[in-house]
Scaffold this motif. Structure first.
Motif, mmCIF file in Angstrom:
data_model
loop_
_atom_site.group_PDB
_atom_site.id
_atom_site.type_symbol
_atom_site.label_atom_id
_atom_site.label_comp_id
_atom_site.label_asym_id
_atom_site.label_seq_id
_atom_site.Cartn_x
_atom_site.Cartn_y
_atom_site.Cartn_z
ATOM 1 N N LYS A 134 64.699 28.399 58.027
ATOM 2 C CA LYS A 134 64.016 28.886 59.225
ATOM 3 C C LYS A 134 63.652 30.366 59.082
ATOM 4 O O LYS A 134 64.500 31.194 58.740
ATOM 5 C CB LYS A 134 64.923 28.705 60.446
ATOM 6 N N CYS A 165 56.283 34.452 65.107
ATOM 7 C CA CYS A 165 55.827 33.164 65.645
ATOM 8 C C CYS A 165 56.490 32.903 66.989
ATOM 9 O O CYS A 165 57.652 33.266 67.204
ATOM 10 C CB CYS A 165 56.187 32.036 64.677
ATOM 11 N N SER A 166 55.754 32.244 67.889
ATOM 12 C CA SER A 166 56.348 31.908 69.186
ATOM 13 C C SER A 166 57.511 30.938 69.013
ATOM 14 O O SER A 166 58.459 30.942 69.785
ATOM 15 C CB SER A 166 55.285 31.314 70.114
ATOM 16 N N ASP A 167 57.467 30.095 67.971
ATOM 17 C CA ASP A 167 58.586 29.199 67.629
ATOM 18 C C ASP A 167 58.799 29.333 66.129
ATOM 19 O O ASP A 167 57.996 28.870 65.322
ATOM 20 C CB ASP A 167 58.236 27.756 67.999
ATOM 21 N N VAL A 168 59.897 29.994 65.734
ATOM 22 C CA VAL A 168 60.132 30.257 64.319
ATOM 23 C C VAL A 168 60.242 28.964 63.513
ATOM 24 O O VAL A 168 59.993 28.940 62.311
ATOM 25 C CB VAL A 168 61.397 31.135 64.148
ATOM 26 N N ASN A 169 60.588 27.867 64.203
ATOM 27 C CA ASN A 169 60.667 26.583 63.504
ATOM 28 C C ASN A 169 59.267 26.032 63.193
ATOM 29 O O ASN A 169 59.134 25.067 62.452
ATOM 30 C CB ASN A 169 61.437 25.563 64.359
ATOM 31 N N GLN A 170 58.254 26.673 63.822
ATOM 32 C CA GLN A 170 56.885 26.231 63.595
ATOM 33 C C GLN A 170 56.109 27.216 62.715
ATOM 34 O O GLN A 170 54.897 27.336 62.814
ATOM 35 C CB GLN A 170 56.181 26.055 64.939
ATOM 36 N N CYS A 171 56.880 27.870 61.821
ATOM 37 C CA CYS A 171 56.258 28.726 60.814
ATOM 38 C C CYS A 171 56.088 27.880 59.552
ATOM 39 O O CYS A 171 57.065 27.330 59.025
ATOM 40 C CB CYS A 171 57.146 29.931 60.543
ATOM 41 N N CYS A 223 51.749 30.602 61.691
ATOM 42 C CA CYS A 223 52.487 30.206 62.898
ATOM 43 C C CYS A 223 51.715 29.073 63.559
ATOM 44 O O CYS A 223 50.620 29.290 64.112
ATOM 45 C CB CYS A 223 52.646 31.402 63.830
ATOM 46 N N THR A 237 52.248 27.203 66.181
ATOM 47 C CA THR A 237 52.121 27.098 67.647
ATOM 48 C C THR A 237 51.828 28.457 68.284
ATOM 49 O O THR A 237 52.084 28.673 69.463
ATOM 50 C CB THR A 237 53.408 26.514 68.253
ATOM 51 N N ASP A 293 54.351 35.236 69.149
ATOM 52 C CA ASP A 293 55.088 35.861 70.240
ATOM 53 C C ASP A 293 54.161 36.842 70.957
ATOM 54 O O ASP A 293 53.166 37.317 70.400
ATOM 55 C CB ASP A 293 56.276 36.666 69.692
ATOM 56 N N ASP A 295 50.793 37.940 75.579
ATOM 57 C CA ASP A 295 50.425 36.659 74.972
ATOM 58 C C ASP A 295 48.956 36.678 74.576
ATOM 59 O O ASP A 295 48.082 36.925 75.405
ATOM 60 C CB ASP A 295 50.679 35.502 75.947
#
Length: 408
Positions: free
Chosen positions: A90, A104-110, A117, A119, A122, A141
């Protein structure tokens, strides 16, 4: 070994058990090999027992160990481990998983491969990889928010818009989007507006009164009193005749009373016929009452008939009368009883004179007080009009001072 004179080497037989005659593997092949003699490697991309395992994400497709699947020249971009089947951890990506993902707004979606990124970013960041802060003057945003009135636009937080070094002059709040409160302006809104006509129209930046000043004040910021002697809106009104020129700059009322000759709140001219302090003095006998000085009572066009002095309050001196007291009274019985106005003798005439002004001798043949006495037998009827004495002697047959006695 197997074959003629045992000169042949068995293939990759399991536990090295092959037929000593023809070399066939009696218990199957080692991992990574196949066929009767276990000398044929698995097809590209496969490894292990029965060649049933699929190689991982190797850098070189030809460099996967057919035995245990080890990627002999390392993993493809985005993968790790000796089998190269594990994606980067991650927050990491790339060759050797040595790159760090952006914001990234969701680090799991890098993306483990190229760091995109998937999704979005940040708040405060932009770009596919979200590693670029918002452009100067924007934040939040999608970097869609505009910074407020920061003292230094470069010091606007790209994340939440906070002005890190404070607000520009005239603004307040952590975002510096709110103008100073009513009646305040300037740096940190610490200044108080002057006497603006409309406090809502005080510039939040420099305190200028945009619609002018309240009555009594002047200047761009309306914090200066009207000049001495002036008052009202825009200080356009002139004070009345106030003592020491001290009038209210707001409504013009005289604060310390009036100059001589003026009266009322605003020190207007005395009423006709009065003058002096508080208009308590009465004008004298001016020829024209409108020409009495409201200040000192001087009769500006001279005195009425019968009066003298600059105030025209004194009657003509004894024995005079008329305009400028230039006329001389007649033969009044009492000179003090000569009218100062028209010379009339108020208590009658001295002996020998007649008429209202007593400046006419008694008629011929008459004399005395009010000319009521008849002269004696004077020669030519000439007797003193005062006491009746015959001035040119007596008629024939009469004698004496008054020619009233006959000869014997």
């Amino acid at each position: 070994m197997y074959g003629h004179e045992c000169n042949e080497t068995c293939g990759h037989c399991n536990v090295d058990r092959c037929s000593p005659i023809n070399g066939t593997c009696l218990t199957g092949c080692d991992a990574g090999y196949q066929g009767e003699f276990c000398i044929t490697k698995f097809g590209k991309g496969m490894y292990g027992d029965g060649c049933n395992e699929t190689c991982g994400h190797r850098r070189d497709v030809n460099k996967c160990s057919n035995i245990n699947g080890t990627c002999l020249t390392g993993c493809s971009v985005g993968y790790r481990g000796y089998l190269c089947k594990t994606e980067c951890g991650k927050g990491t990506f790339g060759d050797g998983c040595n790159e760090t993902c952006g914001h990234c707004s969701d680090v799991n979606q890098c993306s483990n491969i190229n760091g995109i990124c998937l999704t979005g970013c940040d708040a405060g960041y932009q770009g596919e990889m979200c590693n670029a802060a918002c452009d100067k003057g924007t934040y939040g945003d999608g970097c869609n928010e505009a910074c407020g009135h920061c003292r230094d636009v470069n010091q606007c937080s790209n994340i939440n818009g906070t002005c890190l070094t404070g607000c520009a002059v005239g603004y307040r709040g952590y975002l510096c989007k709110t103008e100073c409160g009513k009646g305040t302006y300037g740096d940190d809104c610490d200044e108080t507006c002057g006497h603006c006509l409309d406090v809502h129209q005080c510039s939040n930046i420099d305190g200028t009164c945009l619609t002018g000043c309240s009555a009594g004040f002047q200047g761009e910021m309306c914090n200066a009193d009207c000049d001495k002697g002036m008052y009202g809106h825009e200080c356009n009104e002139t004070c009345g005749h106030c003592n020491e020129d001290r009038c209210s700059p707001i409504n013009g009322t005289c604060l310390t009373g009036c100059d001589a000759g003026y009266q009322g709140e605003f020190c207007t001219k005395c009423d006709k016929g009065t003058y002096g302090d508080d208009c308590n003095e009465t004008c004298g006998h001016c020829r024209d009452v409108k020409q009495c000085s409201n200040i000192n009572g001087t009769c500006l066009a001279g005195c009425a008939v019968g009066y003298r002095g600059y105030l025209c309050k004194k009657e003509c001196d004894k024995g005079t009368y008329g305009d400028d007291c230039d006329e001389t009274c007649g033969h009044c019985l009492d000179v003090h009883q000569c009218s100062n106005i028209d010379g009339t003798c108020l208590t009658g005439c001295s002996a020998g004179f007649q008429g209202e002004m007593c400046n006419t001798d008694c008629d011929k043949g008459m004399y005395g007080h009010e000319c009521n006495e008849t002269c004696g037998h004077c020669n030519e009827d000439r007797c003193s009009p005062i006491n009746g004495t015959c001035l040119t002697g007596c008629d024939a047959g009469y004698q004496g001072e008054f020619c009233t006695s006959e000869f014997n």
